[in-house]
Design an enzyme around this catalytic site. Structure first.
Site, PDB file in Angstrom:
ATOM      1  N   GLU A  34       0.862  -1.192   0.000  1.00  0.00           N
ATOM      2  CA  GLU A  34       0.000   0.000   0.000  1.00  0.00           C
ATOM      3  C   GLU A  34       0.894   1.236   0.000  1.00  0.00           C
ATOM      4  O   GLU A  34       1.717   1.411   0.902  1.00  0.00           O
ATOM      5  CB  GLU A  34      -0.930  -0.008   1.220  1.00  0.00           C
ATOM      6  CG  GLU A  34      -1.651   1.300   1.477  1.00  0.00           C
ATOM      7  CD  GLU A  34      -2.460   1.843   0.278  1.00  0.00           C
ATOM      8  OE1 GLU A  34      -3.260   1.100  -0.281  1.00  0.00           O
ATOM      9  OE2 GLU A  34      -2.259   3.032  -0.080  1.00  0.00           O
ATOM     10  N   TYR A 220     -27.828   9.696   3.185  1.00  0.00           N
ATOM     11  CA  TYR A 220     -28.104   8.506   4.004  1.00  0.00           C
ATOM     12  C   TYR A 220     -27.265   8.538   5.285  1.00  0.00           C
ATOM     13  O   TYR A 220     -26.229   9.200   5.333  1.00  0.00           O
ATOM     14  CB  TYR A 220     -27.879   7.204   3.218  1.00  0.00           C
ATOM     15  CG  TYR A 220     -26.546   7.048   2.537  1.00  0.00           C
ATOM     16  CD1 TYR A 220     -25.417   6.631   3.239  1.00  0.00           C
ATOM     17  CD2 TYR A 220     -26.404   7.305   1.179  1.00  0.00           C
ATOM     18  CE1 TYR A 220     -24.201   6.457   2.603  1.00  0.00           C
ATOM     19  CE2 TYR A 220     -25.181   7.146   0.535  1.00  0.00           C
ATOM     20  CZ  TYR A 220     -24.081   6.710   1.264  1.00  0.00           C
ATOM     21  OH  TYR A 220     -22.876   6.557   0.633  1.00  0.00           O
TER      22      TYR A 220
HETATM   23  C1  LIG Z   1      -8.692   7.668  -0.277  1.00  0.00           C
HETATM   24  C2  LIG Z   1      -9.921   7.222  -1.044  1.00  0.00           C
HETATM   25  C3  LIG Z   1     -11.162   7.816  -0.763  1.00  0.00           C
HETATM   26  C4  LIG Z   1     -12.307   7.423  -1.475  1.00  0.00           C
HETATM   27  N1  LIG Z   1     -13.505   8.013  -1.182  1.00  0.00           N
HETATM   28  C5  LIG Z   1     -14.627   7.627  -1.836  1.00  0.00           C
HETATM   29  C6  LIG Z   1     -15.904   8.225  -1.544  1.00  0.00           C
HETATM   30  O1  LIG Z   1     -16.021   9.107  -0.704  1.00  0.00           O
HETATM   31  N2  LIG Z   1     -17.000   7.801  -2.245  1.00  0.00           N
HETATM   32  C7  LIG Z   1     -16.880   6.821  -3.200  1.00  0.00           C
HETATM   33  O2  LIG Z   1     -17.889   6.459  -3.814  1.00  0.00           O
HETATM   34  N3  LIG Z   1     -15.700   6.234  -3.487  1.00  0.00           N
HETATM   35  C8  LIG Z   1     -14.574   6.614  -2.834  1.00  0.00           C
HETATM   36  N4  LIG Z   1     -13.376   6.024  -3.125  1.00  0.00           N
HETATM   37  C9  LIG Z   1     -13.347   4.982  -4.158  1.00  0.00           C
HETATM   38  C10 LIG Z   1     -13.928   3.664  -3.679  1.00  0.00           C
HETATM   39  O3  LIG Z   1     -13.262   3.252  -2.506  1.00  0.00           O
HETATM   40  C11 LIG Z   1     -13.735   2.662  -4.802  1.00  0.00           C
HETATM   41  O4  LIG Z   1     -14.449   3.133  -5.955  1.00  0.00           O
HETATM   42  C12 LIG Z   1     -14.249   1.269  -4.502  1.00  0.00           C
HETATM   43  O5  LIG Z   1     -14.271   0.984  -3.137  1.00  0.00           O
HETATM   44  C13 LIG Z   1     -13.400   0.215  -5.209  1.00  0.00           C
HETATM   45  O6  LIG Z   1     -12.194   0.113  -4.488  1.00  0.00           O
HETATM   46  P1  LIG Z   1     -10.777  -0.383  -4.996  1.00  0.00           P
HETATM   47  O7  LIG Z   1     -10.223  -1.237  -3.893  1.00  0.00           O
HETATM   48  O8  LIG Z   1     -10.849  -0.955  -6.352  1.00  0.00           O
HETATM   49  O9  LIG Z   1      -9.911   0.956  -5.104  1.00  0.00           O
HETATM   50  P2  LIG Z   1      -9.556   2.053  -4.007  1.00  0.00           P
HETATM   51  O10 LIG Z   1     -10.523   2.037  -2.881  1.00  0.00           O
HETATM   52  O11 LIG Z   1      -9.364   3.306  -4.758  1.00  0.00           O
HETATM   53  O12 LIG Z   1      -8.141   1.556  -3.405  1.00  0.00           O
HETATM   54  C14 LIG Z   1      -6.939   1.577  -4.132  1.00  0.00           C
HETATM   55  C15 LIG Z   1      -5.756   1.522  -3.155  1.00  0.00           C
HETATM   56  O13 LIG Z   1      -4.546   1.319  -3.889  1.00  0.00           O
HETATM   57  C16 LIG Z   1      -3.533   2.162  -3.373  1.00  0.00           C
HETATM   58  N5  LIG Z   1      -2.512   2.357  -4.424  1.00  0.00           N
HETATM   59  C17 LIG Z   1      -2.607   3.102  -5.550  1.00  0.00           C
HETATM   60  N6  LIG Z   1      -1.493   2.982  -6.297  1.00  0.00           N
HETATM   61  C18 LIG Z   1      -0.671   2.129  -5.624  1.00  0.00           C
HETATM   62  C19 LIG Z   1       0.629   1.586  -5.889  1.00  0.00           C
HETATM   63  N7  LIG Z   1       1.347   1.895  -7.009  1.00  0.00           N
HETATM   64  N8  LIG Z   1       1.192   0.724  -4.984  1.00  0.00           N
HETATM   65  C20 LIG Z   1       0.510   0.393  -3.848  1.00  0.00           C
HETATM   66  N9  LIG Z   1      -0.729   0.890  -3.541  1.00  0.00           N
HETATM   67  C21 LIG Z   1      -1.314   1.728  -4.436  1.00  0.00           C
HETATM   68  C22 LIG Z   1      -4.292   3.430  -2.982  1.00  0.00           C
HETATM   69  O14 LIG Z   1      -3.571   4.210  -2.048  1.00  0.00           O
HETATM   70  C23 LIG Z   1      -5.579   2.828  -2.379  1.00  0.00           C
HETATM   71  O15 LIG Z   1      -5.419   2.533  -1.016  1.00  0.00           O
HETATM   72  C24 LIG Z   1     -12.201   6.404  -2.471  1.00  0.00           C
HETATM   73  C25 LIG Z   1     -10.962   5.815  -2.750  1.00  0.00           C
HETATM   74  C26 LIG Z   1      -9.810   6.215  -2.047  1.00  0.00           C
HETATM   75  C27 LIG Z   1      -8.455   5.553  -2.349  1.00  0.00           C
END
Ligand SMILES: Cc1cc2nc3c(=O)[nH]c(=O)nc-3n(C[C@H](O)[C@H](O)[C@H](O)COP(=O)(O)OP(=O)(O)OC[C@H]3O[C@@H](n4cnc5c(N)ncnc54)[C@H](O)[C@@H]3O)c2cc1C
Length: 355
Positions: A34, A220
């Site tokens: 991360e 909500y």
């Molecule tokens: C900080 C944050 C706040 C969010 N807030 C909202 C919100 O308020 N409302 C909403 O609808 N959606 C929000 N989202 C998006 C939502 O969480 C996602 O659309 C959904 O949950 C799918 O999640 P995911 O695990 O695919 O990606 P994400 O939840 O985006 O997680 C991706 C993770 O990968 C990490 N990362 C990125 N590049 C690298 C790398 N090169 N090496 C290691 N780690 C890396 C990031 O720091 C993050 O922790 C947010 C995302 C983040 C990261």
């Protein structure tokens, strides 16, 4: 901890933490990279329908979410003309029993904290904070995953790599550099209120959805119903990446100032103090999700607009299916692992496209 049964996951967001727990439950060792130093309280509410909460319940998350996730009584479609309810989808405990899992609304930080706590207690998962995925190479022994912590660049052997690193995915960029997120022309504004700030009928345990002239408003309860999460979707040209830019509340209040918006909707928008905003991007449908022993999951594969409230839900479903497909090959490497990841993508793509 690296070796023949170790799977690397890039990203400790909702998808990355969930897939790590699902893989560990199937007997794999997992290393999560991360890039953030801390899992911060950025973000606001997420909706989790039973297709997603079912996976979290099976992974044992329910006790950790008790008192934080809220089960709304209903989703109400509100009339912008009259201010009243025009349609209602009943949820609550009865719907949860018939679906076999609850509908939850939850602060993203609460969900991430619950998943993080579960990961920390699992002996077969190692979470490396402040550690960024940089590169990966395939060879006869599997994969070499290259990552960076500060000035230190290191590499490890892995059976597979899961790119759960969000919409601006470095893993996707490494595999498919031509795939670029596309700006939708929409901006999401979000804020929270203490539930006590609103009259009782507007601080109820339900999801309210207002669709009006040139904007869309959703409210909500989150954080054990102590807070109300408000999200407004409006068209615009501001399109910087990120999840938490400060927003000028006056700009948003002007959008909702039109007398065509009813009093209650304007009241909610006016009551929020600290607006944050993020530009809405999507990852275009139709690209590949896997290459050899590397696969994309969640937003890195298929970031979508929030209107069906399924972004987090699709990442969570991906996690369950991916872990099941990999469990079928366990520690066989190479072609068997690649075939299992292709099965995952084949199973998930039509479902995600339909959603
Ligand atoms: C900080 C944050 C706040 C969010 N807030 C909202 C919100 O308020 N409302 C909403 O609808 N959606 C929000 N989202 C998006 C939502 O969480 C996602 O659309 C959904 O949950 C799918 O999640 P995911 O695990 O695919 O990606 P994400 O939840 O985006 O997680 C991706 C993770 O990968 C990490 N990362 C990125 N590049 C690298 C790398 N090169 N090496 C290691 N780690 C890396 C990031 O720091 C993050 O922790 C947010 C995302 C983040 C990261």
């Amino acid at each position: 901890m690296a070796g023949s049964r170790t799977i690397f996951v890039a990203g400790a967001g909702i998808g990355g933490l969930t897939v790590s727990l699902a893989l560990a439950a199937r007997g794999f060792r997992v290393v999560i990279l991360e890039k953030s130093e801390r899992l911060e309280e950025i973000g606001a509410g997420l909706q989790l329908s039973p297709n997603a909460s079912r996976v979290l319940v099976a992974l044992g998350l329910q006790p950790r979410l008790a008192g934080r996730a809220v089960t709304p009584e209903a989703i109400s479609l509100m009339s912008v003309r009259s201010g009243g309810e025009v349609a209602r989808l009943q949820l609550g405990e009865v719907a949860a029993r018939s679906a076999g899992a609850p509908y939850w609304v939850v602060h993203r930080a609460d969900l991430q904290a619950a998943l993080h706590a579960e990961v920390n207690e699992h002996h077969d998962i190692e979470l490396r904070l402040g550690c960024q995925f940089e590169d990966v190479a395939s060879h006869a022994k599997g994969l070499t995953v290259v990552h960076r912590s500060g000035m230190t660049r290191q590499q490890d052997l892995a059976l597979a790599l899961i790119g759960a690193d969000g919409i601006w995915s470095a893993v996707r960029h490494h595999l498919f550099p031509h795939v670029q997120p596309q700006f939708s022309g929409l901006i999401a504004w979000r804020g929270t209120l203490d539930a006590t700030q609103l009259p009782r009928e507007y601080a109820s345990r339900g999801v309210q959805l207002w669709m009006g002239p040139n904007a869309h408003l959703v409210a909500y309860p989150i954080s054990g119903a102590r807070q109300i999460n408000i999200v407004a979707m409006v068209p615009g040209t501001w399109n910087r990446p990120g999840w938490s830019a400060p927003g000028d509340g006056n700009e948003l209040r002007n959008t909702f100032a039109s007398p065509r918006w009813p009093g209650p909707a304007r009241m909610m928008v006016a009551a929020v103090d600290g607006w944050r905003k993020f530009a809405l991007f999507t990852v275009p449908d139709g690209g590949q999700w896997t290459q050899g022993a590397i696969a994309l999951l969640g937003d890195s594969a298929h970031a979508m607009l929030p209107f069906a409230a399924q972004g987090a839900g699709m990442a969570i479903e991906d996690a369950a299916v991916l872990a099941r497909c990999l469990a079928e090959v366990q520690n066989e490497g190479g072609p068997a692992m690649a075939a299992a990841l292709q099965r995952y993508a084949r199973e998930r793509r039509p479902r995600v496209a339909r959603v």
